[in-house]
Design a protein around this motif. Structure first.
Motif, PDB file in Angstrom:
ATOM      1  N   ALA A 180     -11.872  -1.537  -2.060  1.00 33.18           N
ATOM      2  CA  ALA A 180     -11.458  -0.824  -0.842  1.00 33.18           C
ATOM      3  C   ALA A 180     -12.641  -0.666   0.113  1.00 33.18           C
ATOM      4  CB  ALA A 180     -10.882   0.548  -1.197  1.00 33.18           C
TER       5      ALA A 180
ATOM      6  N   GLU B  98     -16.228  -0.183  -4.248  1.00 32.73           N
ATOM      7  CA  GLU B  98     -15.122  -0.933  -4.856  1.00 32.73           C
ATOM      8  C   GLU B  98     -14.486  -1.837  -3.791  1.00 32.73           C
ATOM      9  OE1 GLU B  98     -10.909   0.056  -4.744  1.00 32.73           O
ATOM     10  OE2 GLU B  98     -11.527   1.819  -5.891  1.00 32.73           O
TER      11      GLU B  98
ATOM     12  N   ASN C   3      -6.962   4.766  -8.815  1.00 32.77           N
ATOM     13  CA  ASN C   3      -7.913   5.869  -8.700  1.00 32.77           C
ATOM     14  C   ASN C   3      -7.249   7.237  -8.827  1.00 32.77           C
ATOM     15  OD1 ASN C   3     -10.496   4.609  -8.334  1.00 32.77           O
ATOM     16  ND2 ASN C   3      -9.782   3.920  -6.319  1.00 32.77           N
TER      17      ASN C   3
ATOM     18  N   SER D  46      -6.398  -0.931  -5.045  1.00 33.34           N
ATOM     19  CA  SER D  46      -6.258   0.482  -4.683  1.00 33.34           C
ATOM     20  C   SER D  46      -5.574   0.640  -3.324  1.00 33.34           C
ATOM     21  CB  SER D  46      -7.622   1.181  -4.680  1.00 33.34           C
ATOM     22  OG  SER D  46      -8.522   0.505  -3.842  1.00 33.34           O
TER      23      SER D  46
ATOM     24  N   PHE E  84     -12.436   8.896  -3.574  1.00 36.80           N
ATOM     25  CA  PHE E  84     -12.068  10.003  -2.679  1.00 36.80           C
ATOM     26  C   PHE E  84     -10.855  10.766  -3.204  1.00 36.80           C
ATOM     27  CE2 PHE E  84      -8.384  10.222   0.124  1.00 36.80           C
ATOM     28  CZ  PHE E  84      -7.688   9.086  -0.217  1.00 36.80           C
ATOM     29  N   LYS E  85     -10.120  10.201  -4.162  1.00 43.23           N
ATOM     30  CA  LYS E  85      -8.897  10.836  -4.655  1.00 43.23           C
ATOM     31  C   LYS E  85      -9.148  12.215  -5.281  1.00 43.23           C
ATOM     32  CE  LYS E  85      -5.520   7.853  -3.785  1.00 43.23           C
ATOM     33  NZ  LYS E  85      -6.206   6.643  -3.304  1.00 43.23           N
TER      34      LYS E  85
ATOM     35  N   THR F  23     -14.658   4.502  -0.116  1.00 43.05           N
ATOM     36  CA  THR F  23     -13.806   5.454  -0.832  1.00 43.05           C
ATOM     37  C   THR F  23     -13.878   5.364  -2.353  1.00 43.05           C
ATOM     38  OG1 THR F  23     -12.037   3.868  -0.425  1.00 43.05           O
ATOM     39  CG2 THR F  23     -12.108   5.814   0.990  1.00 43.05           C
TER      40      THR F  23
ATOM     41  N   PRO G 186     -10.108   2.985   5.203  1.00 45.52           N
ATOM     42  CA  PRO G 186      -9.133   2.091   4.569  1.00 45.52           C
ATOM     43  C   PRO G 186      -7.737   2.699   4.579  1.00 45.52           C
ATOM     44  CG  PRO G 186     -10.401   3.230   2.894  1.00 45.52           C
ATOM     45  CD  PRO G 186     -10.984   3.630   4.218  1.00 45.52           C
ATOM     46  N   VAL G 187      -6.724   1.848   4.594  1.00 45.81           N
ATOM     47  CA  VAL G 187      -5.339   2.312   4.669  1.00 45.81           C
ATOM     48  C   VAL G 187      -4.525   1.757   3.501  1.00 45.81           C
ATOM     49  CG1 VAL G 187      -3.183   2.212   5.991  1.00 45.81           C
ATOM     50  CG2 VAL G 187      -5.364   2.529   7.187  1.00 45.81           C
ATOM     51  N   ALA G 188      -4.009   2.659   2.659  1.00 46.33           N
ATOM     52  CA  ALA G 188      -3.013   2.274   1.637  1.00 46.33           C
ATOM     53  C   ALA G 188      -1.689   2.885   2.085  1.00 46.33           C
ATOM     54  CB  ALA G 188      -3.439   2.750   0.265  1.00 46.33           C
TER      55      ALA G 188
ATOM     56  N   GLY H 266      -1.771   5.430   4.051  1.00 44.92           N
ATOM     57  CA  GLY H 266      -2.134   5.916   5.378  1.00 44.92           C
ATOM     58  C   GLY H 266      -2.392   7.415   5.419  1.00 44.92           C
ATOM     59  N   SER H 267      -2.208   8.103   4.294  1.00 47.21           N
ATOM     60  CA  SER H 267      -2.386   9.556   4.263  1.00 47.21           C
ATOM     61  C   SER H 267      -3.811   9.949   4.657  1.00 47.21           C
ATOM     62  CB  SER H 267      -2.056  10.083   2.862  1.00 47.21           C
ATOM     63  OG  SER H 267      -2.407  11.442   2.746  1.00 47.21           O
ATOM     64  N   GLN H 268      -4.778   9.299   4.033  1.00 51.08           N
ATOM     65  CA  GLN H 268      -6.174   9.658   4.288  1.00 51.08           C
ATOM     66  C   GLN H 268      -6.527   9.549   5.772  1.00 51.08           C
ATOM     67  OE1 GLN H 268     -10.645   8.372   2.849  1.00 51.08           O
ATOM     68  NE2 GLN H 268      -8.999   6.941   2.552  1.00 51.08           N
TER      69      GLN H 268
HETATM   70  C1  LIG Z   1      -5.932   5.613  -2.518  1.00 52.95           C
HETATM   71  C2  LIG Z   1      -7.124   4.971  -1.970  1.00 52.95           C
HETATM   72  C3  LIG Z   1      -7.267   4.724  -0.589  1.00 52.95           C
HETATM   73  C4  LIG Z   1      -6.198   4.952   0.455  1.00 52.95           C
HETATM   74  O1  LIG Z   1      -5.492   6.093   0.443  1.00 52.95           O
HETATM   75  P1  LIG Z   1      -4.210   6.418   1.333  1.00 52.95           P
HETATM   76  O2  LIG Z   1      -4.397   7.841   1.633  1.00 52.95           O
HETATM   77  O3  LIG Z   1      -3.019   6.162   0.459  1.00 52.95           O
HETATM   78  O4  LIG Z   1      -4.195   5.545   2.554  1.00 52.95           O
HETATM   79  C5  LIG Z   1      -8.476   4.197  -0.165  1.00 52.95           C
HETATM   80  N1  LIG Z   1      -9.456   3.888  -1.017  1.00 52.95           N
HETATM   81  C6  LIG Z   1      -9.346   4.091  -2.337  1.00 52.95           C
HETATM   82  C7  LIG Z   1     -10.487   3.697  -3.218  1.00 52.95           C
HETATM   83  C8  LIG Z   1      -8.188   4.641  -2.865  1.00 52.95           C
HETATM   84  O5  LIG Z   1      -8.098   4.842  -4.182  1.00 52.95           O
END
Ligand SMILES: *Cc1c(COP(=O)(O)O)cnc(C)c1O
Length: 431
Positions: free
Chosen positions: A368, A366, A154, A319, A127-128, A396, A256-258, A260-262
């Motif tokens: 995530a 993947e 990613n 990720s 999704f990046k 994602t 998914p939350v890394a 949290g932006s998405q």
């Molecule tokens: C970066 C990433 C996320 C989460 O993105 P955030 O916006 O930082 O929460 C989720 N899935 C994948 C595969 C990513 O690379």
């Protein structure tokens, strides 16, 4: 030597970013001129893009979108990009498949409609590409010549590809111990790739220092000084999901939350569609998914806290391995406001979920994606996600980049001599 501002501003000319009108502080609401700023000068709160959104009838806007290209630029009237964006060299991500996952639904007991939004279909297979495509336009508008980022893997690949296509230099930073698939995908586009001896949070801190140094002059860090623009790319996931459901809000979305932006920007996108009259206003719930080995937001949600206490990540879901997530508190707000939740699963459950999705729907996500489906399954079993309502799970990224997660248990069933006798003797062909 040229004077370097804190934000790394490379130009002061007025910029054309379509309907984007200003930057506004998410905490105090103060507005700033469009530029490579990311923190409020008054309260240090994060900035986001404020718009002059289209004022015509919803029918007109819907038609205009539907007549647009089969990528995120169909939503250009709602994004911080120039109106001629579709003609510029960019990686043109988006309009990925929304798969109706009936086999998976049967297995999980979901009767209200289960969908997988499969973002592994983007140009660099995550999704990046959505967020980077928008950041490229901002970089161009502000006159940056080098594209950069701190990445969990990613993002580095997406920046490398987008910079190559846009004719910009790139120099990206990753933790040194990422999966081979992510490293190769980040390096192959020909820019500089730097492994940092540390985790993502160390990489991010390093990049913040680089922005303030003359070395980083003229650099657009997509997720630091271009972060307000970058984030807007995730709104397109919300737009696409609703358009693909026939201009309808889903009842439940698992994300998914890394950092949290998405998740926060998907919510922003849904709110905009409601405001513009493109979808009927009705309640929806947003669920956040983390891996147990890096679950600062889920821990805060379950403890009822408003603040997120940083963790040291230790999970195969690299990720998502951000121990100090910038948008954590906003994720908590959205999960609570919409009646959703934030939950986590173990690495073992992540692997099981990757294989479940592959086995039922032919989609190889993947780690995530394993986290997101694993959390979906857990919340259905706990009665938190309602199986009688429409549910969208966001995958994602692509499993080819995280082969190690499943390689131990996904091998040839047998190796035999090329003869029917050998095949018969091995008792194969009956599965
Ligand atoms: C970066 C990433 C996320 C989460 O993105 P955030 O916006 O930082 O929460 C989720 N899935 C994948 C595969 C990513 O690379």
């Amino acid at each position: 030597m040229a004077v370097q501002t804190v934000a790394g501003n490379a130009t002061t000319a007025p910029v054309d970013l379509g309907p984007a009108a200003a930057l506004s502080c998410r905490e105090c609401g103060e507005r700033f001129e469009l530029g490579p700023l990311f923190a409020c000068a008054s309260c240090f709160g994060p900035l986001e893009v404020a718009y002059d959104l289209p004022t015509g009838s919803p029918e007109e806007l819907r038609k205009r979108i539907e007549a647009g290209p089969d990528n995120i630029w169909r939503y250009a009237p709602l994004l911080p990009v120039p109106s001629d964006v579709a003609e510029k060299p960019n990686i043109n991500p988006g309009f990925t498949k929304l798969v109706k996952a009936d086999n998976l639904a049967r297995e999980l007991g979901v009767t209200g409609g289960l969908y997988v939004k499969d973002d592994s279909g983007n140009p660099t297979h995550s999704f990046k590409d959505r967020v980077v495509a928008i950041a490229v336009e901002a970089a161009r508008a502000f006159g940056f010549t080098t594209l950069s980022c701190s990445s969990t893997g990613n993002l580095a690949g997406a920046v490398g590809a987008a910079a190559a296509r846009a004719g910009l230099r790139s120099c990206v930073f990753i933790p040194h111990d990422l999966e081979q698939g992510k490293v190769v995908m980040a390096a192959v586009y020909g820019g500089e790739l730097v492994g940092i001896e540390g985790n993502y949070d160390d990489v991010n801190r390093f990049c913040s220092e680089l922005i303030g140094d003359p070395l980083g002059e003229g650099w657009g860090f997509v997720n630091v000084n271009l972060r307000p623009y970058y984030g807007e790319g995730s709104k397109t996931l919300a737009y696409e999901i609703c358009e693909q459901l026939g201009w309808r809000l889903p009842d439940q979305i698992v994300i998914p939350v890394a950092s949290g932006s998405q998740l926060t920007k998907i919510d922003k996108g849904l709110q905009e569609l409601i405001k513009l009259g493109l979808v009927e206003d009705r309640p929806y719930k947003i669920f956040g998914a983390q891996a147990e080995g890096c679950s600062p937001v889920s821990a805060a949600f379950k403890a009822g806290h408003d603040v997120v206490r940083p963790q040291k990540p230790n999970t195969i879901a690299k990720s998502l391995a951000i121990g100090n997530p910038a948008d954590g508190p906003y994720v908590l707000d959205i999960a609570r406001r919409t009646g959703g939740a934030v939950e986590d699963v173990t690495d073992e459950q992540v692997v099981d979920a990757i294989k479940l999705l592959a086995r039922t729907e032919g989609i190889f996500g993947e780690t995530a994606g394993g986290v997101t489906l694993g959390v979906t399954k857990k919340l259905i079993e706990a009665g938190v996600i309602d199986p009688t309502l429409t549910t969208v799970v966001v995958n994602t990224g692509d499993g080819l980049k995280t082969l190690d997660a499943v390689s131990a248990t996904s091998q040839a069933t047998a190796t035999i001599k090329p003869s029917l006798d050998a095949f018969r003797a091995a008792g194969l062909g009956t599965a």
